[in-house]
Scaffold this active site. Sequence first.
Site, PDB file in Angstrom:
ATOM      1  N   SER A   1       0.844  -1.200   0.000  1.00  0.00           N
ATOM      2  CA  SER A   1       0.000   0.000   0.000  1.00  0.00           C
ATOM      3  C   SER A   1       0.877   1.246   0.000  1.00  0.00           C
ATOM      4  CB  SER A   1      -0.922   0.029   1.236  1.00  0.00           C
ATOM      5  OG  SER A   1      -0.161   0.161   2.427  1.00  0.00           O
TER       6      SER A   1
ATOM      7  N   ILE B   1       3.144   4.445  -0.435  1.00  0.00           N
ATOM      8  CA  ILE B   1       4.290   4.789  -1.263  1.00  0.00           C
ATOM      9  C   ILE B   1       4.902   3.545  -1.891  1.00  0.00           C
ATOM     10  CG2 ILE B   1       6.656   5.671  -1.173  1.00  0.00           C
ATOM     11  CD1 ILE B   1       5.650   7.736   0.894  1.00  0.00           C
TER      12      ILE B   1
ATOM     13  N   ASP C   1       9.426 -10.330   6.220  1.00  0.00           N
ATOM     14  CA  ASP C   1       9.551  -9.521   7.430  1.00  0.00           C
ATOM     15  C   ASP C   1      10.980  -8.992   7.438  1.00  0.00           C
ATOM     16  OD1 ASP C   1       9.968  -8.468   9.948  1.00  0.00           O
ATOM     17  OD2 ASP C   1       9.012 -10.120  11.012  1.00  0.00           O
TER      18      ASP C   1
ATOM     19  N   TYR D   1      11.224   7.607  15.687  1.00  0.00           N
ATOM     20  CA  TYR D   1      11.043   7.577  14.236  1.00  0.00           C
ATOM     21  C   TYR D   1      12.056   8.505  13.554  1.00  0.00           C
ATOM     22  CZ  TYR D   1       8.820   8.091   9.655  1.00  0.00           C
ATOM     23  OH  TYR D   1       8.568   8.122   8.306  1.00  0.00           O
TER      24      TYR D   1
ATOM     25  N   LYS E   1      15.085   7.369  10.857  1.00  0.00           N
ATOM     26  CA  LYS E   1      15.177   7.845   9.486  1.00  0.00           C
ATOM     27  C   LYS E   1      16.477   8.617   9.243  1.00  0.00           C
ATOM     28  CE  LYS E   1      11.382   6.140   7.800  1.00  0.00           C
ATOM     29  NZ  LYS E   1      11.397   5.119   6.726  1.00  0.00           N
TER      30      LYS E   1
ATOM     31  N   TRP F   1      11.771  26.024   4.666  1.00  0.00           N
ATOM     32  CA  TRP F   1      11.353  27.051   5.639  1.00  0.00           C
ATOM     33  C   TRP F   1      12.454  27.344   6.635  1.00  0.00           C
ATOM     34  CZ3 TRP F   1       7.555  29.681   3.966  1.00  0.00           C
ATOM     35  CH2 TRP F   1       6.384  29.138   3.443  1.00  0.00           C
TER      36      TRP F   1
END
Length: 253
Positions: free
Chosen positions: A18, A20, A65, A159, A163, A253
């Site tokens: 599902s 991306i 997995d 998280y 990343k 930004w």
Amino acid sequence: MIDFGLDGEVALVTGASSGIGQSIALALGRAGVAVGCGGRNAARCAETVDRIRDAGGRAIAVEWDVTDPAQATAAVDAVEQAFGPLGLAVNNAGVGAGTPALELTPGQWQAVLDTNLTGVFFSCQAEARAMRAHGRGAIVNIASISATIANRNLTQAQYNASKAAVVHLTKSLAVEWAPLGLRVNAVSPGYTLTPMNRRPEVADLVAEFADTTPLGRLAEPEEIAGPVLFLLGPAAGYITGVDLLVDGGYCCW
């Protein structure tokens, strides 16, 4: 002459059921690539496989997995047995997180790192072992703008850390594996309209994401797939170790 073609290649995509990952797998299929669609539950990848086949492409579902290195090796073997030498890979599988740092348990921390970082490494390792035997290959790891920024109004230190580590892992592998004929890059999506961000209960947050993005909207998953295919292809033959931000200008930004 610049060549953007991928026709005839063989690829593996993790997290292809599902969002991306699915969009990347579908885009590869449309580009003439034979695609191994990896997921923890192969049955959940069946829709992706069916859509690729319905469009005239070639695909198989692979149970995978990413936290298990043995499954990574088995997935690569299955795809090569079905389609031939592996030349392309996209490591997209990951999990989100949203726990305030002061409340994080060791288990919550480790679960995110196991999938988002260690799982990416195991995947890269298995893919690169196969590609090394053929003397060429291209890998793209899906990171996040959270590797570059601390997201406003989101409590997800584990998280973000995972990343950021994926980006540096990508650079490290790019340097180490360049003599093997392999390129390794990362794509860092901004806020994207995945199924998770289409839920009614997060509508206000999604509106805030759009308002704080210079282009004024979230990305469609297909808009992440395009840059991934570019980095996989011959037009990007002199690009390795790059983290490509695909964020609608958010990080400006």
